[in-house]
Design a protein around this motif. Sequence first.
Motif, PDB file in Angstrom:
ATOM      1  N   GLY A 256       0.815  -1.202   0.000  1.00  0.00           N
ATOM      2  CA  GLY A 256       0.000   0.000   0.000  1.00  0.00           C
ATOM      3  C   GLY A 256       0.851   1.254   0.000  1.00  0.00           C
ATOM      4  N   THR A 257       0.229   2.397   0.262  1.00  0.00           N
ATOM      5  CA  THR A 257       0.902   3.686   0.244  1.00  0.00           C
ATOM      6  C   THR A 257       1.298   4.108   1.656  1.00  0.00           C
ATOM      7  OG1 THR A 257      -0.401   4.374  -1.672  1.00  0.00           O
ATOM      8  CG2 THR A 257       0.707   6.112  -0.421  1.00  0.00           C
ATOM      9  N   LEU A 258       2.569   4.357   1.875  1.00  0.00           N
ATOM     10  CA  LEU A 258       3.036   4.879   3.158  1.00  0.00           C
ATOM     11  C   LEU A 258       2.989   6.396   3.090  1.00  0.00           C
ATOM     12  CD1 LEU A 258       6.075   2.517   3.874  1.00  0.00           C
ATOM     13  CD2 LEU A 258       3.687   2.234   4.517  1.00  0.00           C
ATOM     14  N   GLU A 259       2.503   7.026   4.151  1.00  0.00           N
ATOM     15  CA  GLU A 259       2.271   8.467   4.117  1.00  0.00           C
ATOM     16  C   GLU A 259       3.305   9.260   4.895  1.00  0.00           C
ATOM     17  OE1 GLU A 259      -1.729   8.384   5.624  1.00  0.00           O
ATOM     18  OE2 GLU A 259      -2.577   8.442   3.601  1.00  0.00           O
ATOM     19  N   LYS A 260       3.987   8.636   5.848  1.00  0.00           N
ATOM     20  CA  LYS A 260       4.927   9.375   6.695  1.00  0.00           C
ATOM     21  C   LYS A 260       6.379   9.118   6.313  1.00  0.00           C
ATOM     22  CE  LYS A 260       1.749   9.795  10.564  1.00  0.00           C
ATOM     23  NZ  LYS A 260       1.509   9.605  12.007  1.00  0.00           N
ATOM     24  N   MET A 261       6.614   8.164   5.461  1.00  0.00           N
ATOM     25  CA  MET A 261       7.949   7.915   4.924  1.00  0.00           C
ATOM     26  C   MET A 261       7.778   7.180   3.608  1.00  0.00           C
ATOM     27  SD  MET A 261       9.441   4.755   7.237  1.00  0.00           S
ATOM     28  CE  MET A 261       9.302   5.627   8.772  1.00  0.00           C
ATOM     29  N   THR A 262       8.792   7.237   2.762  1.00  0.00           N
ATOM     30  CA  THR A 262       8.716   6.524   1.502  1.00  0.00           C
ATOM     31  C   THR A 262       8.976   5.040   1.731  1.00  0.00           C
ATOM     32  OG1 THR A 262      11.066   6.831   1.045  1.00  0.00           O
ATOM     33  CG2 THR A 262       9.556   8.551   0.265  1.00  0.00           C
ATOM     34  N   ARG A 263       8.618   4.220   0.738  1.00  0.00           N
ATOM     35  CA  ARG A 263       8.854   2.778   0.843  1.00  0.00           C
ATOM     36  C   ARG A 263      10.345   2.483   0.990  1.00  0.00           C
ATOM     37  NH1 ARG A 263       5.909  -1.415  -1.497  1.00  0.00           N
ATOM     38  NH2 ARG A 263       4.112  -0.074  -1.186  1.00  0.00           N
ATOM     39  N   ALA A 264      11.166   3.215   0.241  1.00  0.00           N
ATOM     40  CA  ALA A 264      12.615   2.990   0.314  1.00  0.00           C
ATOM     41  C   ALA A 264      13.144   3.305   1.708  1.00  0.00           C
ATOM     42  CB  ALA A 264      13.327   3.843  -0.726  1.00  0.00           C
ATOM     43  N   GLU A 265      12.651   4.387   2.313  1.00  0.00           N
ATOM     44  CA  GLU A 265      13.111   4.762   3.644  1.00  0.00           C
ATOM     45  C   GLU A 265      12.642   3.745   4.676  1.00  0.00           C
ATOM     46  OE1 GLU A 265      13.292   8.770   6.474  1.00  0.00           O
ATOM     47  OE2 GLU A 265      11.988   8.724   4.719  1.00  0.00           O
ATOM     48  N   ALA A 266      11.398   3.270   4.527  1.00  0.00           N
ATOM     49  CA  ALA A 266      10.875   2.276   5.464  1.00  0.00           C
ATOM     50  C   ALA A 266      11.678   0.986   5.393  1.00  0.00           C
ATOM     51  CB  ALA A 266       9.410   1.997   5.143  1.00  0.00           C
ATOM     52  N   LYS A 267      12.008   0.557   4.170  1.00  0.00           N
ATOM     53  CA  LYS A 267      12.796  -0.658   4.001  1.00  0.00           C
ATOM     54  C   LYS A 267      14.182  -0.508   4.616  1.00  0.00           C
ATOM     55  CE  LYS A 267      14.993  -3.482   0.435  1.00  0.00           C
ATOM     56  NZ  LYS A 267      15.197  -3.684  -1.020  1.00  0.00           N
ATOM     57  N   ALA A 268      14.833   0.626   4.327  1.00  0.00           N
ATOM     58  CA  ALA A 268      16.174   0.855   4.862  1.00  0.00           C
ATOM     59  C   ALA A 268      16.161   0.864   6.387  1.00  0.00           C
ATOM     60  CB  ALA A 268      16.726   2.176   4.335  1.00  0.00           C
ATOM     61  N   ARG A 269      15.143   1.476   6.973  1.00  0.00           N
ATOM     62  CA  ARG A 269      15.048   1.534   8.440  1.00  0.00           C
ATOM     63  C   ARG A 269      14.836   0.148   9.027  1.00  0.00           C
ATOM     64  NH1 ARG A 269      16.734   3.337  13.086  1.00  0.00           N
ATOM     65  NH2 ARG A 269      15.121   3.652  14.652  1.00  0.00           N
ATOM     66  N   ALA A 270      13.953  -0.645   8.413  1.00  0.00           N
ATOM     67  CA  ALA A 270      13.689  -1.991   8.918  1.00  0.00           C
ATOM     68  C   ALA A 270      14.947  -2.851   8.869  1.00  0.00           C
ATOM     69  CB  ALA A 270      12.570  -2.633   8.099  1.00  0.00           C
TER      70      ALA A 270
END
Length: 702
Positions: free
Chosen positions: A639-653
């Motif tokens: 889905g669409t992440l609103e507070k961070m981009t998908r790339a940023e979320a993946k990198a953080r995880a």
Amino acid sequence: MARTQRAVEDLTPARAKAELEMLAREIAAADLAYHQGDAPVMDDASYDALKRRNAEIEARFPELKRADSPSDRVGAAPSEAFSKIKHKVRMLSLANGFEHEDIADFVSGVRRFLNLGSQDPLAFTAEPKIDGLSLSLRYENGRLVQAATRGDGETGENVTANARTIDDIPVEIESAPEVLEVRGEVYMSHADFAAINARQQEVGGKTFANPRNAAAGSLRQLDAKVTASRPLKFFAYAWGETSAPLSDTQSGAIERLSELGFVTNALMKRCDGVDDMLAHYGAIEAQRADLGYDIDGVVYKVDRLDLQGRLGFRSSTPRWAIAHKFSAERATTRLEAIEIQVGRTGALSPVARLTPVTVGGVVVSNATLHNADYIAGRDSKGNPIREGRDIREGDWVTVYRAGDVIPKIEDVDLSRRSEDSKPYIFPEKCPYCGSDVVREPGEAVHYCTGDLICPAQAVEKLRHFVSRNAFDIEGLGSKQVEAFFSEGWIMEPADIFTLETRHGDELRKREGWGAKSAGNLFRGIEERRTIPLNRLIFGLGIRHVGETAARLIARSYGSWAAFAEAMEAAREHEGDAWQALNDIDGVGPVMAGSLVDFFHEQANRAAIERLVAELDVEDVEAPATADSPVAGKTVVFTGTLEKMTRAEAKARAESLGAKVSGSVSAKTDYVVAGPGAGSKEKKARELGVTLLNEDEWLELIG
């Protein structure tokens, strides 16, 4: 730029594969010449264009990314002549742009990653890119204690004594953080370069080809007195480890370095947006000839350091910076011969041997010819290129060195073609083993069918095995591998680890070796009997499996036993093991098929078993911390992440030790679902997987 993009879009997978092989070989050779020999075979703009072309092809054909991809490398291994220093913070290279559109794309990409709108403020710094030698200076309690070259980005050469002789480098600084690593470029001015070459000529010494060579050669002297006699300069433009922040912005940090006594470039400017950045690029380019020192472009960096932290890094470049390179030049010379090289995959790559010619200050003696179609004057679809003019031995050709595959032959001067000239006939037999050469319908590349009996392929596989990012065996480089292969001493990787038992006495008595050097080699081999799983996977040279992919795979399976068992279970390209392999984010069916097929080729499997019997393979664990709530967990974002981009979320995880997958299975721990989530959310509910919205995910990871 548009012409380059169209060419990439027109590539077939086979042609792309062959071109990536050629690029990897040329970039590796250029790295050694530039970083260790201080005698580059191409200018920086041309080198960076090579890497750019490589990245463009990998972006379109991610499944073809090579095990030795230049995208995963920075610089070259440090010279053995100096002791080594491991950088506390890696010294990375920069991504490159040649056209104004590239810079606009860079800024747009930064905004997308940070989830910023087009009207949100976003400032950058712009400064000249100095053509010199990168240097890191470490200060403790205000005193210079260490200086190191970039090396391979992780480990550099200890040149502390030499750096102390450079006037622009303060030995002591006041009011500095307790620990401060200052980074910048050692260079030589045009006037000083002319003077030093004049002195060298007077005494019959070696002259330098350009100021960059002179600066690098002067800094990397074993005798610091020689360095002290050379007029070197230093610009500071970055930092590594610091015990306290210099500022909250890039521009503020550079100003702080200036206050501490370092020379910084007066042409650095803070820019508000693309138009401002490009205007300053034009202003710097207009002054280029009058600066008195060499630059090869302009570097842009996101100004706010907190945003730099969010953007983070790719495998070898930061996301928050780019180098906008100047164009290179063309030259005309004679094509003396066309030679065929065979890579470890069996692909035949034609190379033009040229009468040496200077292009942009660099002597060029060879150029790539891609494949038979390119030589014949047609593209992958049979359409004419160069208006159908073919390339022949003896032709006068134009060599072009920017914006595409570099160096390459751009055109042919038919008015100077000899009357007895004959079209080049691509070989039907491998020049190394005599096996048949085949070209499958629809493919542009010819392949040697010799495989295991072809010495060219075997040697290239062994060279890859001992390469820096694979086993990195000290004292066993490409030349040694080739020599031992020709002797029949090393025919496969396992032979390396039995070399001392089988031929130790002979090597100790061999001319050019002796007991000491042979002993050093055998110690280097013994040190690599214990090897991390990811390096072993990468070292096997499996097609499509690069260094980054090897790390992902190793982290997913953890141990050699688990990995080998999974490859066995996935033999038929179906079942749970096959699906689990495909579910590793960044793998996919092409790479998965290559992995499984490699292990189930009988000769490969036998060679692997002989190798592993000689090794102690270390397990690889996820980079987890004791307080990470998602360490070892498998996460899927949908889905669409609103507070961070998908790339940023993946990198953080991943930084928290999680495994990010592209599909949902019973082994998935969390599915983070934003608006618009579809089948993945539905499957998670069916399997009873924990579903989180974005806010719940952020709360979970703190």
